[in-house]
Design a protein around this motif. Structure first.
Motif, mmCIF file in Angstrom:
data_model
loop_
_atom_site.group_PDB
_atom_site.id
_atom_site.type_symbol
_atom_site.label_atom_id
_atom_site.label_comp_id
_atom_site.label_asym_id
_atom_site.label_seq_id
_atom_site.Cartn_x
_atom_site.Cartn_y
_atom_site.Cartn_z
ATOM 1 N N SER A 86 9.409 -33.895 41.298
ATOM 2 C CA SER A 86 9.857 -33.753 42.691
ATOM 3 C C SER A 86 10.999 -32.762 42.914
ATOM 4 O O SER A 86 10.933 -31.930 43.832
ATOM 5 C CB SER A 86 10.271 -35.123 43.232
ATOM 6 N N SER A 123 2.310 -40.940 42.057
ATOM 7 C CA SER A 123 3.743 -41.264 42.100
ATOM 8 C C SER A 123 4.093 -41.958 43.408
ATOM 9 O O SER A 123 3.401 -41.801 44.424
ATOM 10 C CB SER A 123 4.510 -39.945 41.974
ATOM 11 N N TYR A 148 6.065 -31.962 46.028
ATOM 12 C CA TYR A 148 5.539 -32.820 44.963
ATOM 13 C C TYR A 148 4.710 -33.959 45.559
ATOM 14 O O TYR A 148 3.581 -34.226 45.130
ATOM 15 C CB TYR A 148 6.720 -33.372 44.166
ATOM 16 N N GLY A 188 12.950 -34.446 37.869
ATOM 17 C CA GLY A 188 12.610 -35.525 38.795
ATOM 18 C C GLY A 188 13.828 -36.013 39.571
ATOM 19 O O GLY A 188 14.975 -35.694 39.220
ATOM 20 N N THR A 189 13.580 -36.811 40.607
ATOM 21 C CA THR A 189 14.658 -37.394 41.411
ATOM 22 C C THR A 189 15.172 -38.677 40.747
ATOM 23 O O THR A 189 16.335 -39.029 40.891
ATOM 24 C CB THR A 189 14.123 -37.691 42.831
ATOM 25 N N THR A 190 14.301 -39.367 40.023
ATOM 26 C CA THR A 190 14.721 -40.607 39.366
ATOM 27 C C THR A 190 15.388 -40.338 38.005
ATOM 28 O O THR A 190 15.725 -41.285 37.287
ATOM 29 C CB THR A 190 13.520 -41.557 39.173
ATOM 30 N N TRP A 284 11.737 -42.018 49.947
ATOM 31 C CA TRP A 284 10.831 -42.876 49.184
ATOM 32 C C TRP A 284 11.058 -44.347 49.529
ATOM 33 O O TRP A 284 11.990 -44.691 50.248
ATOM 34 C CB TRP A 284 11.016 -42.637 47.671
#
Ligand code: AKB
Length: 329
Positions: A86, A123, A148, A188-190, A284
């Motif tokens: 992302s 995702s 993404y 990634g964002t996480t 999200w």
């Protein structure tokens, strides 16, 4: 059984999934691939005997090369993990679309022609600002605000189409953030939920790029790997959803993660400097309803937040050779 091809095999999920596939099906049945050439025999803790014969350079944009490998190794299943995540996708939207959509299209076409079974990781990024944040249903609003997420919605639709139009046995999971210690995630964002463990052990300090109250669905790698294996091993008739299954294990905020780490490392300090990834995280959902995965193929997660933190700190302190002084317990 033929050979399994894993694309993006050197990524976060790929590294652990390959080890598990080798354990289940035998190392000689698993062909790893990735965009980069390997310049020396690499070491993998879980599969120490791996060598060059089981790795091929493959850019998923190159359909001819993909199909040459399918024929050469008599592949009968693809675990298609190659993709742009992302945060990287917001910096390179063009590449994100090309790799995630055109790459998947090449893989689906190849699966159709050669009658291959296929795993595709979707995702939680398919969800967006108008999706219900709690108990997010399997079928719901998907209005992603990232490239993404747009590529993952497109990918899910393509998988559904290929399953129903051509009978391709494609199976997919909407994965949450994955926490692991073998290979760090990238782009990634996480990613904060993994970076924080390295920083806590090495520096006792982390600057988190999302706000403390940011609450996202997460999963420990052993659960994620088991989910992929169980989904792929399930009876074909049990798989009722061909776009992608909601799946989850645990949801926590950045602050809750910090507190749990502080139970082991009381001098650990986390401060917060939200950047562009905050907006992605805010778009999200927080808690996903995965009842369809539970009902259709028996999904059950094992690791909650305390179990994840305990194991991550134990494993990483060993790998980084930084003793974990358990002063609080
Ligand atoms: C990301 O943060 O981009 C991924 C994901 C949730 O798909 N970990």
């Amino acid at each position: 059984m033929g050979t399994i091809l894993v694309t993006g095999a050197k990524g976060q999920l790929g590294s652990d999934l390959v080890a598990a596939l080798c354990q289940h099906y035998g190392a000689a049945s698993v062909l790893e691939s990735g965009r980069a050439a390997l310049h020396r025999a690499y070491h993998c803790d879980a599969v120490p005997q791996r060598d060059y014969r089981f790795y091929e350079v493959l850019d998923v944009m190159d359909r001819q090369r993909l199909q040459d490998l399918i024929e050469k190794y008599q592949i009968d299943a693809i675990y298609h993990l190659a993709g742009v995540l992302s945060a990287k996708g917001e910096q390179q939207p063009d590449r994100c679309w090309n790799v995630n959509v055109n790459g998947l299209y090449n893989v689906l076409e190849t699966a159709r022609i050669y009658h291959l079974k296929l795993f595709f990781p979707s995702s939680i990024a398919v969800f967006g600002p108008h999706t219900p944040k709690l108990d997010t249903p399997q079928i719901t609003i998907e209005d992603p605000s990232t490239m993404y997420g747009i590529t993952k919605v497109t990918g899910e639709l393509l998988c559904h189409y290929y399953a129903h139009r051509y009978g391709v046995d494609v199976r997919s999971l909407r994965l949450p953030g994955i926490i692991s210690y073998s290979i760090p995630p990238g782009g990634g964002t996480t990613d904060f939920a993994v970076e924080i463990f390295y920083a806590a052990l090495k520096d006792r300090h982390y600057t988190c790029f999302v706000r403390p109250e940011t609450r996202l669905p997460m999963m420990y790698m052993p659960d994620a790997v088991r989910a992929v294996l169980e989904l792929m091993q399930a009876d074909e008739a049990a798989i009722k959803i061909r776009s992608s299954y909601n799946i989850t294990a645990v949801s926590f905020s950045a602050a809750e993660l910090v507190s749990e780490i502080q139970r082991y490392l009381p001098d650990f300090v986390c401060d917060y400097a939200p950047d562009f990834r905050q907006a992605i995280a805010d778009s999200w959902v927080s808690e996903v309803d995965d009842s369809k995965a539970r009902a259709d193929w028996g999904w059950r997660p094992e690791y909650d937040l305390p179990a994840i933190v305990e194991d991550m700190l134990k494993q990483l302190s060993r790998r980084l050779d930084i003793p974990l002084k358990n002063r609080n317990r």
